[in-house]
Design a protein around this motif. Sequence first.
Motif, PDB file in Angstrom:
ATOM      1  N   LEU A   4       0.858  -1.191   0.000  1.00 35.68           N
ATOM      2  CA  LEU A   4       0.000   0.000   0.000  1.00 35.68           C
ATOM      3  C   LEU A   4       0.894   1.242   0.000  1.00 35.68           C
ATOM      4  N   SER A   5       0.621   2.148  -0.912  1.00 35.12           N
ATOM      5  CA  SER A   5       1.414   3.384  -0.969  1.00 35.12           C
ATOM      6  C   SER A   5       0.482   4.551  -1.257  1.00 35.12           C
ATOM      7  N   ALA A   6       1.034   5.703  -1.299  1.00 31.75           N
ATOM      8  CA  ALA A   6       0.226   6.898  -1.564  1.00 31.75           C
ATOM      9  C   ALA A   6      -0.419   6.821  -2.923  1.00 31.75           C
ATOM     10  N   PHE A   9      -3.967   5.812  -2.672  1.00 29.48           N
ATOM     11  CA  PHE A   9      -4.798   6.920  -2.183  1.00 29.48           C
ATOM     12  C   PHE A   9      -5.063   7.926  -3.301  1.00 29.48           C
ATOM     13  N   VAL A  46      -8.737  12.833   0.764  1.00 29.30           N
ATOM     14  CA  VAL A  46      -8.144  11.503   0.634  1.00 29.30           C
ATOM     15  C   VAL A  46      -6.682  11.629   0.204  1.00 29.30           C
ATOM     16  N   ILE A  49      -4.512  12.939   3.077  1.00 30.14           N
ATOM     17  CA  ILE A  49      -4.260  11.923   4.098  1.00 30.14           C
ATOM     18  C   ILE A  49      -3.237  10.906   3.605  1.00 30.14           C
ATOM     19  N   TRP A  53       0.249  10.037   5.369  1.00 30.83           N
ATOM     20  CA  TRP A  53       0.565   8.681   5.855  1.00 30.83           C
ATOM     21  C   TRP A  53       1.902   8.228   5.300  1.00 30.83           C
ATOM     22  N   GLU A  54       2.128   8.476   3.998  1.00 34.21           N
ATOM     23  CA  GLU A  54       3.352   7.992   3.372  1.00 34.21           C
ATOM     24  C   GLU A  54       4.577   8.696   3.942  1.00 34.21           C
ATOM     25  N   LEU A  55       4.429   9.978   4.203  1.00 33.13           N
ATOM     26  CA  LEU A  55       5.610  10.759   4.583  1.00 33.13           C
ATOM     27  C   LEU A  55       5.727  10.963   6.090  1.00 33.13           C
ATOM     28  N   HIS A  56       4.903  10.302   6.858  1.00 33.26           N
ATOM     29  CA  HIS A  56       4.939  10.467   8.315  1.00 33.26           C
ATOM     30  C   HIS A  56       4.812  11.935   8.720  1.00 33.26           C
ATOM     31  N   GLN A  57       3.853  12.585   8.137  1.00 37.89           N
ATOM     32  CA  GLN A  57       3.639  14.004   8.437  1.00 37.89           C
ATOM     33  C   GLN A  57       2.273  14.182   9.058  1.00 37.89           C
ATOM     34  N   LEU A  58       2.127  15.207   9.858  1.00 39.19           N
ATOM     35  CA  LEU A  58       0.789  15.557  10.357  1.00 39.19           C
ATOM     36  C   LEU A  58       0.165  16.697   9.567  1.00 39.19           C
ATOM     37  N   THR A  59       0.987  17.397   8.768  1.00 39.95           N
ATOM     38  CA  THR A  59       0.495  18.581   8.037  1.00 39.95           C
ATOM     39  C   THR A  59      -0.686  18.233   7.142  1.00 39.95           C
ATOM     40  N   GLN A  61      -2.896  15.935   7.558  1.00 37.43           N
ATOM     41  CA  GLN A  61      -4.115  15.763   8.376  1.00 37.43           C
ATOM     42  C   GLN A  61      -4.667  17.118   8.817  1.00 37.43           C
TER      43      GLN A  61
END
Lengths: 102, 633, 241
Positions: A4-6, A9, A46, A49, A53-59, A61
């Motif tokens: 599963l990757s970006a 999404f 989508v 998000i 998820w892929e880049l471990h970022q909260l920005t 979200q």
Amino acid sequence: MSELSATHFLLLSAALFIIGMVGVLTRRNVLVIFMCIELMLNAVNVSLIGFAWELHQLTGQVFALFVIAIAAAEAVVGLGIVMALTRRADTVDIDELRQLRE
Amino acid sequence: MERTVDWLVVIPLAPLLAAIANFLFGKWWIRDRAHWLAVPAVGFSFLASVAAAWTVLGHHQLLRQPLYTWISAGEFQVPVELVIDELTAIMLLVVTGVSFLVHVYSIGYMHHDPGYYRFFAWLPLFVFSMVMLVLASNFLVLFVFWEAVGLCSYLLIGFWFRRRSAAEAAKKAFVVNRIGDFGFALGIMLLFTKVGTLEYQAVFEAIPRLSSGTVTTIALLLFTGAIGKSAQLPLFVWLPDAMEGPTPVSALIHAATMVTAGIFMVARAHPIFLASPLALWIVAVIGALTSFVAATIATTQFDIKRVVAYSTVSQLGYMALALGVGAWIPAIFHLFTHAFFKALLFLGSGAVMHAMHDELDMRRMGGLKRWMPLTYWTLVIGAAANAGIAPLAGFWSKDEILVSAWVGGAPLLALLGLAAAFFTALYMFRAVFLTFHGQPRFDPHQLHPHDPPATMAVPLVVLAIGAATTGFLGVPPEAGWIHHALEPVFESAAHHEVTLSLTLGLAIASTLVAFAGLWIAYAAYVRGTLSPAAVAARLGPFYRLAANGWYFDFIYQRYVVRPLDAAATWLWRSVDVGIIDGAVNGSARIVASTAQLWRRLQTGLVANYALMIALGTVVLVGAYLVFGSTLFR
Amino acid sequence: MSLQVLIFSLLAGVSILGALGVVIARNPVHSAIGLVLSFLNVAAIYLIARAEFLAVVQVIVYAGAVIVLVVFVTMLVHPDDLPEFHGRRPLRVATGLLLGGALLLEVAAAILTRNLSGVPGPWTDQTISLIGGNTRALGQTLYSDYMLAIQLTALLLLAATIGAIVLARPEAVSERVMAARRTLTISLAHPRGLDQPELPPALPLPPDGQVKPAGGGRSIVLARSASEFTEQPAWGEWRTP
């Protein structure tokens, strides 16, 4: 494509967005057009998000949260406009609303 | 010798502040109290002028006060600097002194006028402009205030602007002056291109280096300005019409400000004129002709103010004649004395008008001596001074001009001046006799003529004293107080040796001529032994020529105003409306019709707009794929 | 193909089906149901992407509040007289599908050839669990780095609320009469209203007391009373041809 990757999404996002766009372009009912716009906004979320998820970022979200807030505001104002329109012109057919020309 | 002081600025500043205050607050606050500001301001200005003149004339010191630099562009510097030398000191005394008296007089004269505050805003502004004009230290500042004086005259002549004739007269004064100012401006520009500076001192020092042709051109162009402003021969037509303004304004324009500006400017620029004999000769001829022509016209007028107005033109002609023969000091001397008796004559005729309820026609006056003794006697003094009856002011200055013209190599012009002197006496006493002697030609039971109130009477008396005595400042001729006072300014001017016999001879001749005029006026209008109508009929065409002002107005109207008007109308109709407006409207119409075409794009259908947005998105993303991504590379 | 991808594909498929339902369904209520379906599946996908807070917000705000609002409004306006019951526009549908297909191709090409790789951020699963979960981490970011944005969003919501109140507020009687008189002539004391009982009789005088003459191509409206006229949203029915 095995993991599963970006990309997944993004493909989902593209599909939802384009379905929403086609709806906006083809439907005549203002309410349905309105729902399609919500769909498009959701599609954008989508992809945001997915990247987050892929880049471990909260920005991503955080941005999605703002999009939701704006979508809510848009829903309130848009439905208010629909109410006012139906009261004045008694229609939800977008083809009958030609006041923009004036 | 020269001294820098810092109090000169109050001389122009006081009237300016009064004018600004009256202009800004006059309508709703100051109103009928406008003179409380204006009169003390001008009076203060006069006192300061006296103080300045005391220093300058008494100790022959130059006073100067640099104010600020107006223009500073590379090499070109225009400082605004107040400079008082002997010439300026004399002018200042005349300007502020007479203006002060006119202000005092106006309190009574303009009483109850709805524009009272406006009058007392423009009047000090006029004084300010004129004071700055004389105080200027270079030609550019002089020119600026030269124009300001023109503006003020426009405002004041058209003071009763609701009257059509007043508005027309103001316009005429402005436009005619503009013709002269155009030449003046050209002269200043030529001067600048040739010399590179406009400071008086630097210019005068540079004059000898210029070719005689250039100097003559400059001098003549400068004199064009003086012709307009000082009402010399071709351009004098505005001055008689300027009578439409209130009488104090006429007095101010004719005696203290405005018309003397031209004479002052030529005297100020005398080194330029001295370097060009041709220009001087032209000045002299125009001056002599003006004095004669105006005097003949004045003899035929019935409007009391017009008589005095033409008399001013004539006297200005004398001054120009004096300038032209190089008699600078007599010219200024005459300007000085003339200011007194001309202001007196105007204020006196204003008093008569006041008493007669704005009646101007002398044919409907007569016998006023009985009711207005003070006005009568002061006016007689003014008239006699104007006519050159010894020993009043006009006699000394006019006589000196004639002597200077005679010895200055223009005896013919002197004779012309002598002829004008005859007419001067004739028209002056004709006016006095018609107005004050004989039987009243109006109903004394309806009108109750009376001497004016104190505010108007006191200036009359003061001016009458001045008109009677100021002549003695120039006694003995060529060596009087005023000659010594002005000598440093005009030291480069030529001196003529005048024999006593010539002076005496011309004095006797002019006195005889003046008495001849007086006697004819007496015979015609008091004793009735000479019928004016018969004389007019006998003279025929000559009388008509004079009565119609030598047809100057007629010629201007037919050959200048009307063709210009026609040309302007043509330009308006065809060029402005047709081409310029046509181009503007045409382009607007093209835009409008194109817009009608594009308007169809705007269907008002939201669906179509959304379609366009989607199409744009598709195209943009496609463009990104083609040019921005690696997809097709 | 991992289990994760499988679950993702299932959820995505149902979500796309729901979206298609929104566009295709004739009845807007059915559309709304499709929308809910799509939103719920997207919320589940958020869970896969470890965005638990957003998933909850998605359910509450989107699938909850917004959809309720939409259905509510759908019921308020005439549900039995919707434009799609009177037919679609084939040309527009064709154009829309064409544009949609083109965009899909373009975007798919862009996605599949993408070589974007950002710098990984610090928010791995370990750091998030260390800080105490997704919600806490999000909250800290929001109220530190995005303070101003949060405040502005609050302002925006307030403005939207006020705007909605103004838009949905019932118009005053005079305003509605005025609005009607812009396009219609309201006939007062029209003789037909008196002798023809099936036609509503005249209105009382409007508040400004001005009666405009009929004619000039304007329609004439008859009403028994002012309240009847203004309470009737469908006064278009009374337009005389």
